[in-house]
Motif scaffolding. Structure first.
Motif, PDB file in Angstrom:
ATOM      1  N   ALA A 214       8.874  73.454  51.862  1.00 23.13           N
ATOM      2  CA  ALA A 214       9.679  73.110  50.691  1.00 23.13           C
ATOM      3  C   ALA A 214       8.826  72.846  49.462  1.00 23.13           C
ATOM      4  O   ALA A 214       9.270  73.047  48.328  1.00 23.13           O
ATOM      5  CB  ALA A 214      10.548  71.887  50.993  1.00 23.13           C
ATOM      6  N   ASP A 215       7.558  72.396  49.670  1.00 20.58           N
ATOM      7  CA  ASP A 215       6.696  72.096  48.527  1.00 20.58           C
ATOM      8  C   ASP A 215       5.969  73.324  47.999  1.00 20.58           C
ATOM      9  O   ASP A 215       5.191  73.232  47.043  1.00 20.58           O
ATOM     10  CB  ASP A 215       5.681  71.003  48.883  1.00 20.58           C
ATOM     11  CG  ASP A 215       4.815  71.365  50.086  1.00 20.58           C
ATOM     12  OD1 ASP A 215       4.817  72.541  50.499  1.00 20.58           O
ATOM     13  OD2 ASP A 215       4.143  70.461  50.621  1.00 20.58           O
ATOM     14  N   GLY A 284      16.599  69.539  46.787  1.00 18.70           N
ATOM     15  CA  GLY A 284      15.930  68.422  47.426  1.00 18.70           C
ATOM     16  C   GLY A 284      14.852  67.827  46.546  1.00 18.70           C
ATOM     17  O   GLY A 284      14.612  66.614  46.554  1.00 18.70           O
ATOM     18  N   GLN A 285      14.193  68.676  45.749  1.00 20.76           N
ATOM     19  CA  GLN A 285      13.174  68.186  44.831  1.00 20.76           C
ATOM     20  C   GLN A 285      13.792  67.287  43.760  1.00 20.76           C
ATOM     21  O   GLN A 285      13.215  66.259  43.390  1.00 20.76           O
ATOM     22  CB  GLN A 285      12.429  69.353  44.184  1.00 20.76           C
ATOM     23  CG  GLN A 285      11.435  70.057  45.092  1.00 20.76           C
ATOM     24  CD  GLN A 285      12.125  70.941  46.117  1.00 20.76           C
ATOM     25  OE1 GLN A 285      13.281  71.331  45.947  1.00 20.76           O
ATOM     26  NE2 GLN A 285      11.420  71.263  47.190  1.00 20.76           N
ATOM     27  N   THR A 409      17.038  72.036  56.449  1.00 18.67           N
ATOM     28  CA  THR A 409      15.868  72.893  56.479  1.00 18.67           C
ATOM     29  C   THR A 409      16.074  74.099  57.382  1.00 18.67           C
ATOM     30  O   THR A 409      16.596  73.988  58.484  1.00 18.67           O
ATOM     31  CB  THR A 409      14.620  72.127  56.947  1.00 18.67           C
ATOM     32  OG1 THR A 409      14.787  71.743  58.317  1.00 18.67           O
ATOM     33  CG2 THR A 409      14.392  70.886  56.103  1.00 18.67           C
ATOM     34  N   ARG A 410      15.638  75.243  56.918  1.00 19.50           N
ATOM     35  CA  ARG A 410      15.735  76.464  57.702  1.00 19.50           C
ATOM     36  C   ARG A 410      14.861  76.361  58.948  1.00 19.50           C
ATOM     37  O   ARG A 410      15.209  76.888  60.003  1.00 19.50           O
ATOM     38  CB  ARG A 410      15.311  77.657  56.840  1.00 19.50           C
ATOM     39  CG  ARG A 410      15.392  79.003  57.556  1.00 19.50           C
ATOM     40  CD  ARG A 410      15.096  80.147  56.597  1.00 19.50           C
ATOM     41  NE  ARG A 410      15.185  81.425  57.261  1.00 19.50           N
ATOM     42  CZ  ARG A 410      14.159  82.036  57.852  1.00 19.50           C
ATOM     43  NH1 ARG A 410      12.973  81.454  57.862  1.00 19.50           N
ATOM     44  NH2 ARG A 410      14.303  83.215  58.434  1.00 19.50           N
ATOM     45  N   ASP A 454       8.999  81.953  46.427  1.00 21.01           N
ATOM     46  CA  ASP A 454       7.707  81.601  46.983  1.00 21.01           C
ATOM     47  C   ASP A 454       7.517  80.107  47.148  1.00 21.01           C
ATOM     48  O   ASP A 454       6.470  79.655  47.587  1.00 21.01           O
ATOM     49  CB  ASP A 454       6.572  82.201  46.122  1.00 21.01           C
ATOM     50  CG  ASP A 454       6.566  81.663  44.698  1.00 21.01           C
ATOM     51  OD1 ASP A 454       7.400  80.774  44.386  1.00 21.01           O
ATOM     52  OD2 ASP A 454       5.724  82.118  43.896  1.00 21.01           O
ATOM     53  N   THR A 455       8.511  79.326  46.814  1.00 17.48           N
ATOM     54  CA  THR A 455       8.437  77.903  47.061  1.00 17.48           C
ATOM     55  C   THR A 455       8.999  77.554  48.423  1.00 17.48           C
ATOM     56  O   THR A 455       8.963  76.407  48.858  1.00 17.48           O
ATOM     57  CB  THR A 455       9.219  77.107  45.996  1.00 17.48           C
ATOM     58  OG1 THR A 455      10.606  77.402  46.124  1.00 17.48           O
ATOM     59  CG2 THR A 455       8.732  77.417  44.614  1.00 17.48           C
TER      60      THR A 455
END
Length: 458
Positions: A214-215, A284-285, A409-410, A454-455
């Motif tokens: 995720a980051d 989520g961020q 989350t996947r 790409d994140t």
């Protein structure tokens, strides 16, 4: 080698101009040793740039003291994965579903290279599984295989080590020709990335079912371990019969009247905080930035966080879900069933109500092993658990999975699907219980969505 660094001692500093810009930028001059310290990570680039003009005083590719003999026949996609990795110069990430045989791809790589190998894993459970796989899968003598972690230290030609232990014993990282990073999505973390930077291994293989983070730090895997060289999704392998065909079924439930009243009250309190601050949470961020981080210093943010958590707990733990689980267990009474929940108190409640074994984070290791072995042997056919079995544990195959609740989350979704994907007669089924008219359907959609940036966000 000097400590954990490569030491370059050029006859003429102009020779360093042949190094790639990123390697030159990372050099540090050591006045005492009259040389330039470089990251071991950069060894292949240094070798390529300096060629035969460089003299190396260490062995970067130590050979195995025995001839590995691969036990078992590779599947076509495993052969394709190895070929893609070899074409990429023996550096890269292979992405395969849980239960599709990622470990066997690593065994194939070890058998092909015949080099001393360090396997890095996130848990002690995986450490034990890898030690067994190396011994059995390569016909390796017991004395050449060992593990570092849980208080055990040492070095063997085939060494398995936990991520945490690798940080504590960095000297080990300079003694292997091949680095295998299992669950490689852990590697780009700020601390763990030092493992890849300090490892001398010119050959590197990363394994994961879901490398995205995720980051966005999974983008750093290209530099740390190599680019993604091969990927297959569950539906692709199911079509070719290499994993079980499966279907996912959503079952909607409703909140009871009293649950609905409490859910709405907590939701209003959370939204009131956002409205008062003029905030919009789209990811989520955003939630971490506007609510979670502020909750430590802003009482209103803390109350909003508590309200959000309580609303989520009510929706995810709706009491009507227990009745649905009972009905599904009756429908699949003769099959092995895994039940997953986001919350351990729900897992324990299911265990009490349905008289089934449970595994949660504080289940003693010996008890957990005993439960899993009985489930594997068919003495138990039903098992409820929380996040603790998401990764890093060899969970016996089941025909049915019931997701009472889960995160967005996947990775978690793919891991849970993978628990029912090993080849079997008939189709596997994953039931997803979702409370209608709450935030849960949106969370369920998010974990199913493909990665689109790409994140790693969906």
């Amino acid at each position: 080698m000097r400590g954990n660094d490569l030491l370059l001692v050029p006859a003429d500093t102009s020779e360093l101009d042949r190094l790639p810009p990123d390697v030159r930028a990372a050099l540090r001059f050591d006045a005492r040793l009259k040389g330039y310290r470089a990251l071991p990570l950069h060894l292949p680039a240094i070798e390529a740039a300096l060629g035969e003009t460089a003299a190396f005083t260490f062995t970067a590719r130590p050979p195995l003291p025995f001839t590995p003999r691969l036990q078992g026949t590779p599947r076509p996609y495993q052969e394709a994965a190895l070929a893609a990795w070899q074409t990429a110069g023996g550096r890269g990430v292979v992405v395969l579903p849980t239960g599709a045989g990622k470990t066997f791809v690593a065994l194939m790589a070890i058998a092909a290279l015949r080099l001393c190998t360090l396997v890095v894993v996130p848990t002690l459970d995986l450490l034990a599984q890898w030690r067994q796989a190396l011994r059995d899968g390569l016909a390796a003598p017991p004395e050449v295989v060992g593990g570092v972690g849980g208080g055990v230290r040492g070095q063997w030609p085939l060494t398995v080590i936990t991520y945490d232990s690798a940080l504590r014993h960095p000297r080990l990282l300079t003694r292997f020709g091949l680095l295998v990073a299992d669950e490689v999505h852990h590697l780009p973390a700020p601390a763990y990335r030092r493992i890849a930077e300090a490892a001398i291994a010119p050959f590197r293989l990363g394994l994961s079912a879901t490398p995205e983070r995720a980051d966005g730090l999974h983008a750093d895997l290209t530099a740390l371990i190599g680019p993604e060289v091969y990927r297959r999704e569950p539906h692709e392998l199911a079509r070719t019969g290499h994993i079980a065909p499966y279907e996912e079924r959503r079952v909607e439930v409703a909140l009871l009247r009293e649950e609905r009243a409490r859910y709405e009250a907590h939701t209003r309190a959370y939204r009131a905080y956002l409205a008062a601050r003029g905030l919009r949470v789209r990811s989520g961020q955003d939630f971490e930035r506007y609510v979670l981080r502020r909750s430590g210093s802003d009482p209103a943010a803390y109350q909003a966080l508590r309200a959000h958590q309580e609303a989520r707990r009510i929706a995810f733990g709706a009491r009507s879900k227990v009745q649905v689980v009972e009905e599904l267990l009756e429908r699949h009474r003769d099959e092995r069933v895994l039940i997953f929940s986001e919350y351990n108190d729900v897992v324990r409640e299911l265990g009490r109500r349905l008289c089934i074994p449970v595994i949660v984070h504080d289940t003693p290791p010996a008890e957990r092993r005993a439960i899993l072995e009985k489930f594997r042997a068919g003495l138990y056919t039903k098992l409820a658990t929380g996040r603790v079995l998401n990764e890093g544990v060899d969970v016996p195959d089941a025909a049915v999975a019931i997701v009472v609740s889960g995160s967005g989350t996947r990775r978690e979704h793919v891991q849970r699907v993978g628990r029912v994907l090993r080849p079997k007669a008939g189709r596997a089924v994953l039931y997803e219980l979702v409370t209608r008219d709450t935030s849960e359907p949106r969370v369920a959609r998010r974990r199913r969505a493909p990665v689109t940036s790409d994140t790693g966000e969906t």
